[in-house]
Design a protein around this motif. Sequence first.
Motif, PDB file in Angstrom:
ATOM      1  N   ARG A   1       0.863  -1.186   0.000  1.00 52.56           N
ATOM      2  CA  ARG A   1       0.000   0.000   0.000  1.00 52.56           C
ATOM      3  C   ARG A   1       0.892   1.226   0.000  1.00 52.56           C
ATOM      4  NH1 ARG A   1      -3.490   0.199   5.059  1.00 52.56           N
ATOM      5  NH2 ARG A   1      -1.548   0.813   6.056  1.00 52.56           N
ATOM      6  N   ASP A   2       0.644   2.108  -0.934  1.00 54.73           N
ATOM      7  CA  ASP A   2       1.368   3.374  -0.964  1.00 54.73           C
ATOM      8  C   ASP A   2       0.430   4.441  -1.511  1.00 54.73           C
ATOM      9  OD1 ASP A   2       3.118   5.446  -0.990  1.00 54.73           O
ATOM     10  OD2 ASP A   2       4.688   4.439  -2.132  1.00 54.73           O
ATOM     11  N   ASP A   3      -0.214   5.152  -0.602  1.00 51.55           N
ATOM     12  CA  ASP A   3      -1.188   6.182  -0.988  1.00 51.55           C
ATOM     13  C   ASP A   3      -0.565   7.576  -1.056  1.00 51.55           C
ATOM     14  OD1 ASP A   3      -2.963   4.108  -0.917  1.00 51.55           O
ATOM     15  OD2 ASP A   3      -3.894   4.663   0.979  1.00 51.55           O
ATOM     16  N   ARG A   4       0.751   7.647  -0.877  1.00 54.72           N
ATOM     17  CA  ARG A   4       1.403   8.965  -0.858  1.00 54.72           C
ATOM     18  C   ARG A   4       1.267   9.727  -2.174  1.00 54.72           C
ATOM     19  NH1 ARG A   4       7.087   6.929   1.455  1.00 54.72           N
ATOM     20  NH2 ARG A   4       6.583   5.338  -0.114  1.00 54.72           N
ATOM     21  N   PRO A   5       1.313   9.058  -3.349  1.00 57.61           N
ATOM     22  CA  PRO A   5       1.193   9.821  -4.601  1.00 57.61           C
ATOM     23  C   PRO A   5      -0.105  10.591  -4.739  1.00 57.61           C
ATOM     24  CG  PRO A   5       2.111   7.656  -5.052  1.00 57.61           C
ATOM     25  CD  PRO A   5       1.670   7.653  -3.619  1.00 57.61           C
ATOM     26  N   TRP A   6      -1.175  10.177  -4.050  1.00 57.81           N
ATOM     27  CA  TRP A   6      -2.425  10.944  -4.133  1.00 57.81           C
ATOM     28  C   TRP A   6      -2.831  11.526  -2.777  1.00 57.81           C
ATOM     29  CZ3 TRP A   6      -6.323   8.591  -1.236  1.00 57.81           C
ATOM     30  CH2 TRP A   6      -6.202   7.232  -1.006  1.00 57.81           C
ATOM     31  N   GLY A   7      -1.894  11.614  -1.842  1.00 58.01           N
ATOM     32  CA  GLY A   7      -2.144  12.280  -0.572  1.00 58.01           C
ATOM     33  C   GLY A   7      -3.055  11.522   0.358  1.00 58.01           C
ATOM     34  N   GLY A   8      -3.114  10.193   0.223  1.00 60.45           N
ATOM     35  CA  GLY A   8      -3.957   9.395   1.105  1.00 60.45           C
ATOM     36  C   GLY A   8      -3.429   9.379   2.537  1.00 60.45           C
ATOM     37  N   GLY A   9      -4.323   9.181   3.483  1.00 55.61           N
ATOM     38  CA  GLY A   9      -3.937   9.238   4.889  1.00 55.61           C
ATOM     39  C   GLY A   9      -3.366   7.951   5.441  1.00 55.61           C
ATOM     40  N   ALA A  10      -3.580   6.820   4.764  1.00 51.74           N
ATOM     41  CA  ALA A  10      -3.088   5.539   5.275  1.00 51.74           C
ATOM     42  C   ALA A  10      -1.579   5.452   5.096  1.00 51.74           C
ATOM     43  CB  ALA A  10      -3.768   4.382   4.553  1.00 51.74           C
ATOM     44  N   PRO A  11      -0.865   4.982   6.118  1.00 47.67           N
ATOM     45  CA  PRO A  11       0.597   4.883   6.002  1.00 47.67           C
ATOM     46  C   PRO A  11       1.000   3.789   5.028  1.00 47.67           C
ATOM     47  CG  PRO A  11      -0.141   3.907   8.065  1.00 47.67           C
ATOM     48  CD  PRO A  11      -1.346   4.545   7.446  1.00 47.67           C
ATOM     49  N   PRO A  12       2.154   3.921   4.365  1.00 50.32           N
ATOM     50  CA  PRO A  12       2.600   2.875   3.435  1.00 50.32           C
ATOM     51  C   PRO A  12       2.990   1.609   4.185  1.00 50.32           C
ATOM     52  CG  PRO A  12       4.316   4.525   3.733  1.00 50.32           C
ATOM     53  CD  PRO A  12       3.104   5.037   4.447  1.00 50.32           C
ATOM     54  N   GLY A  13       2.809   0.478   3.536  1.00 45.78           N
ATOM     55  CA  GLY A  13       3.154  -0.796   4.161  1.00 45.78           C
ATOM     56  C   GLY A  13       3.340  -1.888   3.134  1.00 45.78           C
TER      57      GLY A  13
END
Length: 504
Positions: A261-273
Amino acid sequence: MNAAANLPDDIEALKAIILAQQEQNARLEALVAAFKQALFGRKSEKIGPDQFELALEDIETAIAQVETEGEAKPLVTPTRTSTPRKASRGSLPRHLPRIEEVIEPETTLCDCGCERHVIGEDVSERLDIIPAQFRVIVTRRPKYACRSCEGRIVQAPAPAHLIPGGMPTEATVAHVIVSKYADHLPLYRQAQIYSRQGIDLDRSTLAAWVGRAAFELKPVYDALLANLKRSTKLFMDETTAPVLDPGRRKTKTGYFWVLARDDRPWGGGAPPGVAFTYAPGRSGQYAEGILKGFTGTLQVDGYAGYNRLLKRPTQDIQLAYCWAHARRKLHEVAQTGTTPIADEGLKQIAALYRIEKDVRGQKPEARLSERQARSKPIIDAFEAWLTTHRARLSAKSPLGEALKYIAKYWDGLTLFLTDGRIEIDNNAVERSIRPIALNRKNALFAGHDAGAQIWAMLASLIETCKLNAVDLHAWITATLRAIINGHKQSDIDALLPWNYAQTV
């Protein structure tokens, strides 16, 4: 006084100097050309970034050797200049401890008999490294008794240890785990390193420590996997895992399945894992079992085993496919020679990636709006281009096979136009697999299916720490201590790496 004054008068000596200088220059030019080729030249997509870095390291080392040789054996006696050459090495971090040494002249007495006084000083800093330092923690628990009566003896209870009655601290076990699964240093090599400092630890002893830690850390791994599957957008991929098969005296091929999971490219709140799971095969049934409880969008490559997920009765998974894999098919064709059709396809895909670079980090709504305005016309033109050339080309030709692959997965390749959270490719999970490949090269194979699952579990925790910028050694040490001191199972999520990052 210039360097020419130091040249010899003998013609043969001058020729020898010129020939030696030409030879040194030729070696340097060849190395610089190789360096430029490795850095800027076209590289096969099969060469991994780590292999590429190794090539650069070797070339840079060879260049430094030739330069040092020239400094050690100067062809012309150097003249002393008034200003010494200053090398720019950058500054060393301020948090590092400083050990100062003062070098005094043999005497500070002046020729006149008076004592000289300090008028200034030259200061230089060099980086010094002390090899891994071992120390022994001695724990004393005094016993207390009353002299006036025969009351009971009082003594503090023994602290909980990961290895009851054993010699390692939790930090020592953490160091072994990080060295093996993050730095790709097999246990037998670690044992050799310890032996050089007089610490005799058998490989099997280190393995027992790691196994005990893995048992204690498994609830954290289970919580990580469950947390990822509660997401509605994940990446998935698989890679080989050679496992020893003692019965046949050879290795068999297992697989590490990875969820990311990596939601950083769209500013998601869930941490990457990242969560790896070992399975003895590559059948789609393993992916289905791992994803039990997950619903949403799964971004994958074109492996047919994932199609099984679309047949679930609930039909609650949609597959988004990877443009990097589509591009790779065309790139392989383009590498064979003059291929204007493949080159045109690569140019259109490159245009899509330029747009993705512009929208990275924006909110899903903004990304979707940009894609509809800029990417959709390119996709529409690409679809027309694809249909035209598929009709003209043989489906069995290399280019025909590449176009057939793209057409087969077209719906999943264009899904990013309908959801701003979806990436254009599967590279986020591909990056997560690289450390597994490095460890595979160093360790060669896992010794058993159970050992492969431990490898997958510990690699999951380590890579998740990296994604969240968490100190690996500190987190493993703190987590092991918390578990052996009775951390509540009901609050296991508090031990996940991203929660540790918030407390330090």
